[in-house]
Design a protein around this motif. Structure first.
Motif, PDB file in Angstrom:
ATOM      1  N   THR A 188       0.844  -1.198   0.000  1.00  0.00           N
ATOM      2  CA  THR A 188       0.000   0.000   0.000  1.00  0.00           C
ATOM      3  C   THR A 188       0.876   1.244   0.000  1.00  0.00           C
ATOM      4  O   THR A 188       1.866   1.311   0.750  1.00  0.00           O
ATOM      5  CB  THR A 188      -0.924   0.026   1.233  1.00  0.00           C
ATOM      6  N   VAL A 189       0.531   2.215  -0.847  1.00  0.00           N
ATOM      7  CA  VAL A 189       1.257   3.483  -0.924  1.00  0.00           C
ATOM      8  C   VAL A 189       0.261   4.614  -0.759  1.00  0.00           C
ATOM      9  O   VAL A 189      -0.798   4.630  -1.400  1.00  0.00           O
ATOM     10  CB  VAL A 189       1.998   3.629  -2.272  1.00  0.00           C
ATOM     11  N   THR A 190       0.574   5.552   0.107  1.00  0.00           N
ATOM     12  CA  THR A 190      -0.277   6.725   0.307  1.00  0.00           C
ATOM     13  C   THR A 190       0.405   7.945  -0.307  1.00  0.00           C
ATOM     14  O   THR A 190       1.575   8.229  -0.008  1.00  0.00           O
ATOM     15  CB  THR A 190      -0.535   6.968   1.801  1.00  0.00           C
ATOM     16  N   TRP A 191      -0.313   8.641  -1.152  1.00  0.00           N
ATOM     17  CA  TRP A 191       0.213   9.833  -1.836  1.00  0.00           C
ATOM     18  C   TRP A 191      -0.284  11.082  -1.125  1.00  0.00           C
ATOM     19  O   TRP A 191      -1.465  11.197  -0.797  1.00  0.00           O
ATOM     20  CB  TRP A 191      -0.238   9.798  -3.300  1.00  0.00           C
ATOM     21  N   SER A 192       0.608  12.023  -0.928  1.00  0.00           N
ATOM     22  CA  SER A 192       0.239  13.271  -0.239  1.00  0.00           C
ATOM     23  C   SER A 192      -0.651  14.165  -1.081  1.00  0.00           C
ATOM     24  O   SER A 192      -1.270  15.097  -0.552  1.00  0.00           O
ATOM     25  CB  SER A 192       1.504  14.037   0.166  1.00  0.00           C
ATOM     26  N   GLY A 193      -0.708  13.907  -2.402  1.00  0.00           N
ATOM     27  CA  GLY A 193      -1.498  14.756  -3.287  1.00  0.00           C
ATOM     28  C   GLY A 193      -0.713  15.908  -3.873  1.00  0.00           C
ATOM     29  O   GLY A 193      -1.279  16.754  -4.587  1.00  0.00           O
ATOM     30  N   SER A 194       0.604  15.955  -3.611  1.00  0.00           N
ATOM     31  CA  SER A 194       1.460  17.029  -4.112  1.00  0.00           C
ATOM     32  C   SER A 194       2.357  16.524  -5.232  1.00  0.00           C
ATOM     33  O   SER A 194       2.640  15.323  -5.342  1.00  0.00           O
ATOM     34  CB  SER A 194       2.320  17.605  -2.984  1.00  0.00           C
ATOM     35  N   THR A 195       2.836  17.446  -6.037  1.00  0.00           N
ATOM     36  CA  THR A 195       3.744  17.108  -7.136  1.00  0.00           C
ATOM     37  C   THR A 195       5.129  16.773  -6.588  1.00  0.00           C
ATOM     38  O   THR A 195       5.449  17.041  -5.423  1.00  0.00           O
ATOM     39  CB  THR A 195       3.861  18.291  -8.107  1.00  0.00           C
ATOM     40  N   SER A 196       5.971  16.169  -7.439  1.00  0.00           N
ATOM     41  CA  SER A 196       7.361  15.904  -7.062  1.00  0.00           C
ATOM     42  C   SER A 196       8.231  15.868  -8.314  1.00  0.00           C
ATOM     43  O   SER A 196       7.736  15.700  -9.441  1.00  0.00           O
ATOM     44  CB  SER A 196       7.480  14.579  -6.301  1.00  0.00           C
ATOM     45  N   GLN A 197       9.550  16.031  -8.097  1.00  0.00           N
ATOM     46  CA  GLN A 197      10.524  15.961  -9.173  1.00  0.00           C
ATOM     47  C   GLN A 197      11.669  15.061  -8.728  1.00  0.00           C
ATOM     48  O   GLN A 197      11.867  14.849  -7.518  1.00  0.00           O
ATOM     49  CB  GLN A 197      11.053  17.360  -9.513  1.00  0.00           C
ATOM     50  N   PRO A 198      12.451  14.525  -9.698  1.00  0.00           N
ATOM     51  CA  PRO A 198      13.585  13.677  -9.312  1.00  0.00           C
ATOM     52  C   PRO A 198      14.494  14.371  -8.310  1.00  0.00           C
ATOM     53  O   PRO A 198      14.732  15.577  -8.392  1.00  0.00           O
ATOM     54  CB  PRO A 198      14.297  13.421 -10.647  1.00  0.00           C
ATOM     55  N   CYS A 219      13.792  15.059  -5.450  1.00  0.00           N
ATOM     56  CA  CYS A 219      12.945  15.935  -4.636  1.00  0.00           C
ATOM     57  C   CYS A 219      13.280  17.418  -4.859  1.00  0.00           C
ATOM     58  O   CYS A 219      13.186  18.251  -3.941  1.00  0.00           O
ATOM     59  CB  CYS A 219      13.098  15.589  -3.158  1.00  0.00           C
ATOM     60  N   ALA A 220      13.681  17.732  -6.078  1.00  0.00           N
ATOM     61  CA  ALA A 220      14.048  19.114  -6.405  1.00  0.00           C
ATOM     62  C   ALA A 220      12.802  19.969  -6.586  1.00  0.00           C
ATOM     63  O   ALA A 220      11.713  19.464  -6.882  1.00  0.00           O
ATOM     64  CB  ALA A 220      14.880  19.130  -7.693  1.00  0.00           C
ATOM     65  N   GLY A 221      12.951  21.279  -6.416  1.00  0.00           N
ATOM     66  CA  GLY A 221      11.857  22.212  -6.651  1.00  0.00           C
ATOM     67  C   GLY A 221      10.810  22.189  -5.553  1.00  0.00           C
ATOM     68  O   GLY A 221      10.907  21.468  -4.554  1.00  0.00           O
ATOM     69  N   GLU A 222       9.788  22.974  -5.765  1.00  0.00           N
ATOM     70  CA  GLU A 222       8.716  23.100  -4.788  1.00  0.00           C
ATOM     71  C   GLU A 222       7.632  22.056  -5.041  1.00  0.00           C
ATOM     72  O   GLU A 222       7.274  21.789  -6.184  1.00  0.00           O
ATOM     73  CB  GLU A 222       8.100  24.501  -4.873  1.00  0.00           C
ATOM     74  N   ARG A 223       7.108  21.513  -3.986  1.00  0.00           N
ATOM     75  CA  ARG A 223       6.025  20.541  -4.096  1.00  0.00           C
ATOM     76  C   ARG A 223       4.710  21.267  -3.839  1.00  0.00           C
ATOM     77  O   ARG A 223       4.525  21.885  -2.776  1.00  0.00           O
ATOM     78  CB  ARG A 223       6.210  19.395  -3.101  1.00  0.00           C
ATOM     79  N   VAL A 224       3.808  21.160  -4.801  1.00  0.00           N
ATOM     80  CA  VAL A 224       2.523  21.861  -4.683  1.00  0.00           C
ATOM     81  C   VAL A 224       1.383  20.878  -4.897  1.00  0.00           C
ATOM     82  O   VAL A 224       1.531  19.878  -5.615  1.00  0.00           O
ATOM     83  CB  VAL A 224       2.421  23.008  -5.722  1.00  0.00           C
ATOM     84  N   PRO A 225       0.221  21.124  -4.275  1.00  0.00           N
ATOM     85  CA  PRO A 225      -0.922  20.229  -4.477  1.00  0.00           C
ATOM     86  C   PRO A 225      -1.360  20.235  -5.938  1.00  0.00           C
ATOM     87  O   PRO A 225      -1.359  21.283  -6.592  1.00  0.00           O
ATOM     88  CB  PRO A 225      -1.997  20.807  -3.570  1.00  0.00           C
ATOM     89  N   VAL A 226      -1.732  19.066  -6.472  1.00  0.00           N
ATOM     90  CA  VAL A 226      -2.209  18.995  -7.848  1.00  0.00           C
ATOM     91  C   VAL A 226      -3.632  19.544  -7.904  1.00  0.00           C
ATOM     92  O   VAL A 226      -4.391  19.424  -6.932  1.00  0.00           O
ATOM     93  CB  VAL A 226      -2.167  17.553  -8.392  1.00  0.00           C
ATOM     94  N   PRO A 227      -4.009  20.160  -9.008  1.00  0.00           N
ATOM     95  CA  PRO A 227      -5.367  20.699  -9.112  1.00  0.00           C
ATOM     96  C   PRO A 227      -6.395  19.600  -9.301  1.00  0.00           C
ATOM     97  O   PRO A 227      -6.054  18.441  -9.588  1.00  0.00           O
ATOM     98  CB  PRO A 227      -5.282  21.603 -10.344  1.00  0.00           C
ATOM     99  N   ALA A 228      -7.625  19.941  -9.145  1.00  0.00           N
ATOM    100  CA  ALA A 228      -8.705  18.979  -9.365  1.00  0.00           C
ATOM    101  C   ALA A 228      -8.679  18.525 -10.814  1.00  0.00           C
ATOM    102  O   ALA A 228      -8.317  19.275 -11.722  1.00  0.00           O
ATOM    103  CB  ALA A 228     -10.047  19.608  -9.015  1.00  0.00           C
ATOM    104  N   GLY A 229      -9.067  17.283 -11.041  1.00  0.00           N
ATOM    105  CA  GLY A 229      -9.089  16.769 -12.394  1.00  0.00           C
ATOM    106  C   GLY A 229      -8.916  15.262 -12.421  1.00  0.00           C
ATOM    107  O   GLY A 229      -8.718  14.619 -11.381  1.00  0.00           O
TER     108      GLY A 229
END
Length: 219
Positions: free
Chosen positions: A176-186, A188-198
């Motif tokens: 089981t894997v739980t996702w925080s709902g935020s974006t990510s990059q290799p 863990c670079a850059g800012e992590r932001v919540p993905v929009p609805a869709g």
């Protein structure tokens, strides 16, 4: 016993009888002694044979202690090694596995943390083992068309504890894997932001084995 008859005095006949009986007794004693000697000789031979066994064992132990086993001790070791089934089976190749991903619910509200299930199945006809640690599993959230990656489970957590599993034919391992709902990059670079609805899809992968994409929504 019959009384002796003859021209000679009776004492002579009694002496002859006593001498004959004595000779028979002596002959019988010699036969018994010879038989006992043969039996004793056979018993000594058995004792020598038994005494040679500890001597051989001592030689084997000495050879083993020196790190150079003799041919007799090496042969049983080979049999024991070949009988070790798990070591002989080795790692499950990718073609013996199937990966499936599921979503706990079809739609999540913004701010909720979607939960994904990963099932790895041994689809071969032989038991095998495989490291299925979290660092080797890849779970990825993509756009509905699969053209844009939004999150990957290994971007911020590339390492994981090894998790060696042995699977019989048809047996499954579930995670089981739980996702925080935020974006990510290799890395863990850059800012992590919540993905929009869709609408989105999630895929899971182990080695080169990739699951079919599973759709879900964030509302």
């Amino acid at each position: 016993m019959l009384e002796p008859n003859g021209p000679l005095p009776p004492e002579i006949y009694w002496r002859r009888r006593a001498a004959a009986i004595g000779a028979v007794v002596i002959a019988l004693a010699l036969v018994i002694w010879a038989a006992f000697a043969l039996l004793k000789g056979g018993g000594d031979h058995k004792t020598d044979a038994k005494a040679s066994t500890p001597a051989s064992a001592a030689a084997t132990s000495k050879a083993g202690a020196s790190g150079t086993p003799d041919p007799i001790s090496a042969k049983p070791s080979g049999v024991a090694a070949s009988g070790a089934a798990p070591a002989a089976q080795g790692q499950c190749p990718d073609q013996s596995l199937a990966v499936k991903v599921t979503v706990a619910q079809p739609t999540y509200k913004t701010g909720e943390q979607p939960q994904f299930g990963i099932v790895i199945t041994n689809i071969s006809s032989a038991a095998c083992e495989r490291d299925m640690g979290s660092g080797l599993q890849l779970v990825q959230v993509q756009s509905l068309d699969g053209q844009r990656k939004l999150w990957s489970s290994t971007d911020c957590f590339p390492d994981g504890t090894p998790d060696m599993r042995t699977l019989a034919p048809g047996q499954q391992a579930a995670f089981t894997v739980t996702w925080s709902g935020s974006t990510s990059q290799p890395n863990c670079a850059g800012e992590r932001v919540p993905v929009p609805a869709g609408p989105y899809t999630v895929v899971a992968q182990l080695g080169s084995v990739r699951s079919s994409p599973e759709p879900f929504n964030i509302a």
